[in-house]
Design an enzyme around this catalytic site. Structure first.
Site, PDB file in Angstrom:
ATOM      1  N   HIS A   1       0.851  -1.199   0.000  1.00  0.00           N
ATOM      2  CA  HIS A   1       0.000   0.000   0.000  1.00  0.00           C
ATOM      3  C   HIS A   1       0.885   1.247   0.000  1.00  0.00           C
ATOM      4  O   HIS A   1       0.627   2.197  -0.730  1.00  0.00           O
ATOM      5  CB  HIS A   1      -0.912  -0.017   1.227  1.00  0.00           C
ATOM      6  CG  HIS A   1      -1.890   1.100   1.272  1.00  0.00           C
ATOM      7  ND1 HIS A   1      -2.920   1.238   0.365  1.00  0.00           N
ATOM      8  CD2 HIS A   1      -2.010   2.148   2.127  1.00  0.00           C
ATOM      9  CE1 HIS A   1      -3.626   2.312   0.655  1.00  0.00           C
ATOM     10  NE2 HIS A   1      -3.091   2.892   1.718  1.00  0.00           N
TER      11      HIS A   1
ATOM     12  N   HIS B   1      -1.212   8.809  -4.610  1.00  0.00           N
ATOM     13  CA  HIS B   1      -2.176   8.012  -3.859  1.00  0.00           C
ATOM     14  C   HIS B   1      -3.579   8.306  -4.382  1.00  0.00           C
ATOM     15  O   HIS B   1      -4.106   9.396  -4.203  1.00  0.00           O
ATOM     16  CB  HIS B   1      -2.066   8.358  -2.372  1.00  0.00           C
ATOM     17  CG  HIS B   1      -2.864   7.464  -1.479  1.00  0.00           C
ATOM     18  ND1 HIS B   1      -3.598   6.398  -1.949  1.00  0.00           N
ATOM     19  CD2 HIS B   1      -3.051   7.485  -0.124  1.00  0.00           C
ATOM     20  CE1 HIS B   1      -4.189   5.795  -0.934  1.00  0.00           C
ATOM     21  NE2 HIS B   1      -3.877   6.433   0.175  1.00  0.00           N
TER      22      HIS B   1
END
Length: 404
Positions: free
Chosen positions: A299, A333
């Site tokens: 992530h 992101h």
């Protein structure tokens, strides 16, 4: 039906690196950057003006009458879903056995803000008559379901930055539980506007490296200073193995296992022990041993606190042996789309035997004891891979894929 494997037969994407999946994947392998300085007038006074934005207009490939009714995120979802559906061969499936699950963290935030500005300017009667359907969080899944004629369900998980991965997990579970033969699943986000940028900047979550935008997102790097906001979408087509085999579909990978949990501790701070639990559970459900995992798509948002906690979780659940990549270094992101984009990159890596490098990783954080991929794409035989996605609210999602 529960014992059948789930095949990935189609992929579609729009990212800051390209307007479709092949272009985006080529950019990831090259370690290219899709991050730049926002030059628009509306961003002039913002404390942070960095973002990963699409290089193409998603509405340009849609009929004008269709595009004007859709929020930017809805446009992106429709374009990527059509790409994925075409790659899957446009399967002929009972509409009641076809479902759509598309997650998002914020819904139609650009439409919400633009329409609010119209009202604030005293022009309420000039609002778009499509405003409500443009700002609905379930808009992307609903529009894709309408486009495909999917009557088996149109679902919308909203779990911050884990939304896209959770959508894929829900799709897998629907097939496992016999609720569908084919599920179109993924995540989308179009958050680049003044309010999200200002709000994340106020949290001190964003990088302020304005002098070198391409170097701003630095997962696992000792000099990282926050994430870069990005927009994007990724869609996967999941099929019950026997259904895919009966129509001669080519599998890109196997969606082997998934797990979703919640830290239930803090609204922002992550719990590495519970992240590790999500990974361990997903591996167990997929029948994959940690020693068989050759790749982890982290992530890794490039925040000082988040990256080392995830590194700890990976080492706890799997070990330090897998190669680790983190594509947010190139895309920024993308919030609710991030887990789906990470899944798409993971599937492409398994398919091609190539792992994208982590851009901007020049000085590895000493707390990170992992085999991170840097420099150039790394070739290799990849048997199994894990794709992580974590979000504010303590949302944790882990997806396990294996080679087809």
């Amino acid at each position: 039906m529960a014992d059948e494997r789930i095949m990935v037969t189609g992929l579609g994407a729009m990212t800051p690196l390209g307007g479709d999946l092949p272009t985006s994947w080529k950019g990831l392998l090259a370690g290219a950057s899709g991050i730049s300085l926002i030059e628009d007038d509306w961003a002039r006074d913002l404390p942070v003006r960095l973002a990963g934005r699409l290089p193409v207009d998603p509405g340009a490939s849609l009929p004008r009458a269709e595009a004007r009714k859709l929020d930017r995120g809805e446009q992106m979802a429709l374009v990527a879903a059509r790409e994925a559906w075409a790659q899957a061969g446009k399967p002929e499936v009972d509409p009641y056995r076809l479902a759509v699950v598309i997650g998002t963290g914020y819904g139609g935030v650009q439409s919400t803000l633009s329409q609010h500005r119209i009202v604030e300017a005293g022009n309420a009667r000039r609002m778009s008559p499509h405003a409500i359907i443009m700002l609905m969080a379930n808009g992307p899944s609903a529009w894709v379901a309408i486009d495909l004629g999917a009557r088996g369900g149109a679902r919308t998980p909203v779990s911050a930055c884990a939304s896209g991965a959770e959508a894929i997990a829900i799709g897998m579970e629907m097939i496992q539980h016999g609720q569908a033969d084919v599920v179109v699943a993924g995540g989308v986000e179009a958050p680049v506007d003044n309010l999200p940028l200002a709000a994340f900047a106020q949290m001190r979550a964003l990088s302020t490296r304005h002098d070198d935008p391409a170097a701003a997102s630095r997962p696992f790097d000792a000099d990282r200073d926050g994430f870069v906001l990005g927009e994007g979408v990724a869609i996967v087509v999941l099929e019950r193995e026997s259904f895919a085999a009966a129509r001669g579909a080519r599998a890109l990978a196997v969606a082997a296992g998934c797990a979703v949990n919640c830290d239930a501790i803090d609204i922002v701070a992550a719990d590495p022990a519970n992240q590790a639990r999500a990974i361990t559970t997903a591996l167990a459900r997929g029948g994959v041993a940690p020693t068989d995992v050759d790749l982890v798509h982290a992530h890794a948002t490039s925040t000082p606190a988040g990256d080392p906690r995830e590194a700890e979780a990976i080492e706890t659940a799997i070990g330090a042996h897998p190669a680790v990549t983190a594509t947010k270094a190139m895309t920024g992101h993308t919030l609710g789309a991030a887990g789906a984009i990470g899944a798409a990159a993971t599937i492409c890596a398994l398919r091609d035997g190539l792992i994208p490098p982590i851009r901007n990783l020049e000085r590895l954080d000493p707390a990170v004891k992992l085999d991170v991929v840097t420099g150039t794409a790394r070739p290799g035989v990849l048997r199994a891979a894990v794709a992580n996605a974590f979000g504010f609210g303590g949302h944790n999602a882990a997806l396990v894929f294996t080679a087809a």
